[in-house]
Design a protein around this motif. Sequence first.
Motif, PDB file in Angstrom:
ATOM      1  N   ARG A  43      36.710  49.816 -87.253  1.00 43.58           N
ATOM      2  CA  ARG A  43      37.536  49.643 -86.064  1.00 43.58           C
ATOM      3  C   ARG A  43      38.085  50.961 -85.532  1.00 43.58           C
ATOM      4  O   ARG A  43      37.950  51.249 -84.349  1.00 43.58           O
ATOM      5  N   CYS A  44      38.712  51.761 -86.439  1.00 51.37           N
ATOM      6  CA  CYS A  44      39.341  53.020 -85.983  1.00 51.37           C
ATOM      7  C   CYS A  44      38.633  54.265 -86.485  1.00 51.37           C
ATOM      8  O   CYS A  44      39.067  55.382 -86.192  1.00 51.37           O
ATOM      9  N   CYS A  47      44.638  51.360 -90.285  1.00 54.23           N
ATOM     10  CA  CYS A  47      44.930  50.206 -89.420  1.00 54.23           C
ATOM     11  C   CYS A  47      44.949  48.892 -90.173  1.00 54.23           C
ATOM     12  O   CYS A  47      45.330  47.866 -89.610  1.00 54.23           O
ATOM     13  N   CYS A  59      36.169  53.364 -91.289  1.00 48.09           N
ATOM     14  CA  CYS A  59      36.590  52.050 -90.801  1.00 48.09           C
ATOM     15  C   CYS A  59      35.762  51.632 -89.600  1.00 48.09           C
ATOM     16  O   CYS A  59      35.491  52.449 -88.702  1.00 48.09           O
ATOM     17  N   THR A  79      42.347  47.091 -91.236  1.00 46.76           N
ATOM     18  CA  THR A  79      41.199  46.219 -90.967  1.00 46.76           C
ATOM     19  C   THR A  79      40.320  46.143 -92.207  1.00 46.76           C
ATOM     20  O   THR A  79      39.966  47.176 -92.768  1.00 46.76           O
TER      21      THR A  79
END
Length: 293
Positions: free
Chosen positions: A82-83, A69, A80, A71
Motif C-alpha cells: 500500500r505505502c 501504515c 508494503c 496494512t
Amino acid sequence: MPSVPPVRPAPAPVRPGVPTTATASAPGNASDADEPVGAVRPARPVARRPVVRPVAADEAPDGPPCPACGTPNLAGRKFCRRCAAPLQVREQPAALPWWRTVWPFRRRVRGGSRRALRRALLVLAVAGLVLAGFLFFPLGRYAFEDVRDKLGGTAEISPNGVSASAAAPGHPGSAAIDGLTNKYWGAPALGASLTCSFGTPFRLVGVVVHTGVSKEPQEFRRGARPTRADLLVTTKDGKVHKKAVTFNDKPGKQTVRMGISDVRSVELVLREATGQGEGRPIALGEVEFFRRT
C-alpha cells in the motif's frame, strides 16, 4: 529532319497548407490536381495512461502488518503493497556497557577485522599497567600512603617503655616522655641516645621535640641544648630507617614529619649541641610521637 521532343511545362510553385489529396479528390478540377503536396504541421503526441494492475485474488493479507501504515502483507514481501514502506526493519545494535562510553574505550560500533586488533591492543595495555605496577610498587605504595597521611587525622601515641644509654643525675630518660617541659632528659655527652619502644606497630607520621631545660627564653639560654640528631626508626620486620634532624636553637616545639609504617621503636641519637659547659648536660625537654588515625 530530326524529331524534337516535346517540352514539358515547369511545375507550378508549391502552396503551403494545401494537401494534395484534397485537390486531387475534387472532381473536375484539373489545375489543382497537378499541384504538389505542401508541408503539414505534426499532431501533438498524447501520453499513454497508466494501466492499473488489479490485486490478485489469491494475495490474501495473512502476513505481518506494515510498521508504517498497518496494512497486512503476504509473507516474504520486502515492501508494503500500500505505502511501499520496507517491511523488514533493521535490528538496532545492543547498547554498549558504561565503560565503553568512557575515553579511551569510547568508540563507534563497527564490524570487521579491526575488532580483533582493538581487543589485542586493550589486552596489551592492561598487561603493561600490571607490569608497571609490579615494577614501581614501592614507589606507588609510598605515594599512596603519603596521600593518606595528608588527608587522614593524627593522634598522639605513648611508648610502652623508654631507655637512655646515659643520663645525668636527676635527669633520667623517662623525663622526656612525662608530658612536662620543665623536666628533661640530661645527656652527659654527645652520642648518647634515647630509645622509645611500642607494643603495637603503627604508622608514624610525626615526631615533636622540645629542646632545652625550659620553654622560657631566659632559662632556655642557660642550659645546653641539642642542635642536630639522628632518628633511627625500627619496623616490625627489623628494617631500620635513619633520618637526620636539625633543631632550631629556640624554645618551643619542633615538628619532624615522618611517614613510616609498622613502627616498633624509635631511637634518638644526639650528634651536635650548643651551650655546653661544666655541669651542663644536654637537655631534651620532651619527645612526642603521632600516629595516623
